[in-house]
Design a protein around this motif. Structure first.
Motif, PDB file in Angstrom:
ATOM      1  N   SER A 195       0.830  -1.126  -0.055  1.00 26.03           N
ATOM      2  CA  SER A 195       0.000  -0.021  -0.182  1.00 26.03           C
ATOM      3  C   SER A 195       0.889   1.192   0.079  1.00 26.03           C
ATOM      4  O   SER A 195       1.793   1.300   0.526  1.00 26.03           O
ATOM      5  CB  SER A 195      -0.761   0.152   1.101  1.00 26.03           C
ATOM      6  N   VAL A 239       1.060   5.188   0.831  1.00 28.71           N
ATOM      7  CA  VAL A 239       0.519   6.518   1.670  1.00 28.71           C
ATOM      8  C   VAL A 239       1.234   7.637   1.150  1.00 28.71           C
ATOM      9  O   VAL A 239       2.506   7.776   1.537  1.00 28.71           O
ATOM     10  CB  VAL A 239       0.510   6.193   3.314  1.00 28.71           C
ATOM     11  N   ALA A 295      -5.903  13.240  -1.287  1.00 26.55           N
ATOM     12  CA  ALA A 295      -6.532  11.577  -1.651  1.00 26.55           C
ATOM     13  C   ALA A 295      -7.331  12.055  -3.015  1.00 26.55           C
ATOM     14  O   ALA A 295      -7.162  10.997  -3.991  1.00 26.55           O
ATOM     15  CB  ALA A 295      -7.522  11.435  -0.700  1.00 26.55           C
ATOM     16  N   THR A 355      -4.450   6.975  -0.502  1.00 26.56           N
ATOM     17  CA  THR A 355      -4.483   7.468   0.917  1.00 26.56           C
ATOM     18  C   THR A 355      -3.588   8.460   1.354  1.00 26.56           C
ATOM     19  O   THR A 355      -2.426   8.362   0.859  1.00 26.56           O
ATOM     20  CB  THR A 355      -4.321   5.939   1.662  1.00 26.56           C
ATOM     21  N   CYS A 356      -4.157   9.404   1.694  1.00 27.01           N
ATOM     22  CA  CYS A 356      -3.184  10.659   2.099  1.00 27.01           C
ATOM     23  C   CYS A 356      -3.321  10.887   3.529  1.00 27.01           C
ATOM     24  O   CYS A 356      -4.196  10.914   4.055  1.00 27.01           O
ATOM     25  CB  CYS A 356      -3.610  11.674   1.278  1.00 27.01           C
ATOM     26  N   LEU A 400      -5.907  11.155   8.260  1.00 28.65           N
ATOM     27  CA  LEU A 400      -5.770  10.188   7.334  1.00 28.65           C
ATOM     28  C   LEU A 400      -7.070   9.754   6.225  1.00 28.65           C
ATOM     29  O   LEU A 400      -7.843   9.606   6.919  1.00 28.65           O
ATOM     30  CB  LEU A 400      -5.402   8.863   7.796  1.00 28.65           C
ATOM     31  N   VAL A 401      -6.801  10.144   5.124  1.00 32.43           N
ATOM     32  CA  VAL A 401      -8.150  10.023   4.297  1.00 32.43           C
ATOM     33  C   VAL A 401      -7.884   9.128   3.077  1.00 32.43           C
ATOM     34  O   VAL A 401      -6.706   8.986   2.455  1.00 32.43           O
ATOM     35  CB  VAL A 401      -8.471  11.480   3.496  1.00 32.43           C
ATOM     36  N   THR A 402      -8.791   8.133   2.748  1.00 33.35           N
ATOM     37  CA  THR A 402      -8.532   6.912   2.017  1.00 33.35           C
ATOM     38  C   THR A 402      -9.497   7.526   0.442  1.00 33.35           C
ATOM     39  O   THR A 402     -10.227   8.617   0.726  1.00 33.35           O
ATOM     40  CB  THR A 402      -9.237   5.543   2.376  1.00 33.35           C
ATOM     41  N   SER A 405     -11.691   6.283  -0.900  1.00 26.77           N
ATOM     42  CA  SER A 405     -12.936   5.821  -0.903  1.00 26.77           C
ATOM     43  C   SER A 405     -13.748   6.911  -0.112  1.00 26.77           C
ATOM     44  O   SER A 405     -14.918   6.947   0.209  1.00 26.77           O
ATOM     45  CB  SER A 405     -13.412   4.451  -0.425  1.00 26.77           C
ATOM     46  N   GLN A 436     -12.151   8.706   6.521  1.00 29.21           N
ATOM     47  CA  GLN A 436     -11.465   9.685   7.291  1.00 29.21           C
ATOM     48  C   GLN A 436     -11.036   9.377   8.607  1.00 29.21           C
ATOM     49  O   GLN A 436     -11.774   8.953   9.375  1.00 29.21           O
ATOM     50  CB  GLN A 436     -12.223  11.003   7.314  1.00 29.21           C
ATOM     51  N   LEU A 453      -4.116  -0.896   6.454  1.00 28.50           N
ATOM     52  CA  LEU A 453      -4.048  -0.775   5.158  1.00 28.50           C
ATOM     53  C   LEU A 453      -2.705  -1.499   4.734  1.00 28.50           C
ATOM     54  O   LEU A 453      -2.758  -2.019   3.674  1.00 28.50           O
ATOM     55  CB  LEU A 453      -3.484   0.904   4.904  1.00 28.50           C
TER      56      LEU A 453
END
Length: 204
Positions: free
Chosen positions: A2, A4, A62, A68-69, A128-130, A132, A135, A202
């Motif tokens: 993954s 990030v 994101a 993911t950010c 952290l925001v995915t 999709s 949050q 993740l």
């Protein structure tokens, strides 16, 4: 594996997150910064709180990259100034990132404040925001007191003025601590530690 994205060009922030992952035994997560992705329009940080600004940056990252950010917003909250400079910490003197001017102005503003009322806290909010839309927002605080003159050459920002309450600091300013000591105590370290369960999920 993954990926990030950390919404920052600050190499120290990237290194700190990598150390948190290593310390938690998390593998399978590749951490990259803004320099590793195509440039995108960054949203102005107009939030009233650290949490608001961290979320603004993470959502933008994101959305623009599909990754993911993780973003952090941090600063200094001074008791005698009712929590200021707060979200304005980096530009308190009017010029963004001018550490010396910011420190000089802060010292002048609390010059008459007695030692026993010079309490302050470094604050970090991490979002952290995915892709999709999921949050997670966490907050870490690091309490201490403010000196009357800068001390130490490590760190940045208000570090030379801030003496942590932690015994391990033994009266040293944040700018007199080693990177490892600061990691174990700091506001950002405390916030990032709260994200470990999400980062572990993740990684699969």
């Amino acid at each position: 594996m993954s990926t990030v994205l950390v919404a920052s060009r600050n190499a120290k922030k990237l290194a700190e997150l990598r150390r948190v992952l290593d310390g938690a035994g998390i593998t399978g997560v590749d951490v990259i910064g803004l320099d590793a992705v195509a440039e995108y329009p960054e949203e102005p940080e107009t939030g009233a709180t650290f949490e608001d600004n961290a979320l603004i940056k993470a959502v933008a990252g994101a959305r623009a990259t599909g990754m993911t950010c993780l973003a952090d917003d941090s600063g200094l909250s001074v008791d005698a100034l009712n929590g200021m400079p707060g979200v304005l910490s980096a530009r308190w003197s009017g010029r963004h990132g001018d550490d010396r001017a910011n420190n000089d102005l802060l010292l002048a503003q609390i010059g008459d404040v007695p030692d026993e009322r010079r309490g302050a806290a470094f604050v970090s909010a991490c979002a952290l925001v995915t892709p999709s839309g999921g949050q997670t927002v966490v907050r870490g605080e690091w309490r201490g007191t403010l000196l009357r003159a800068p001390r130490g050459d490590n760190g940045f920002g208000y570090d030379p003025l801030f003496v942590p309450d932690d015994d391990v600091a033994a009266g040293r300013s944040s700018a007199e601590l080693s990177a490892a000591e600061k990691d174990s105590l700091s506001h950002r370290g405390k916030a990032l530690a709260q994200l470990v369960p999400v980062l572990r999920s993740l990684a699969g």
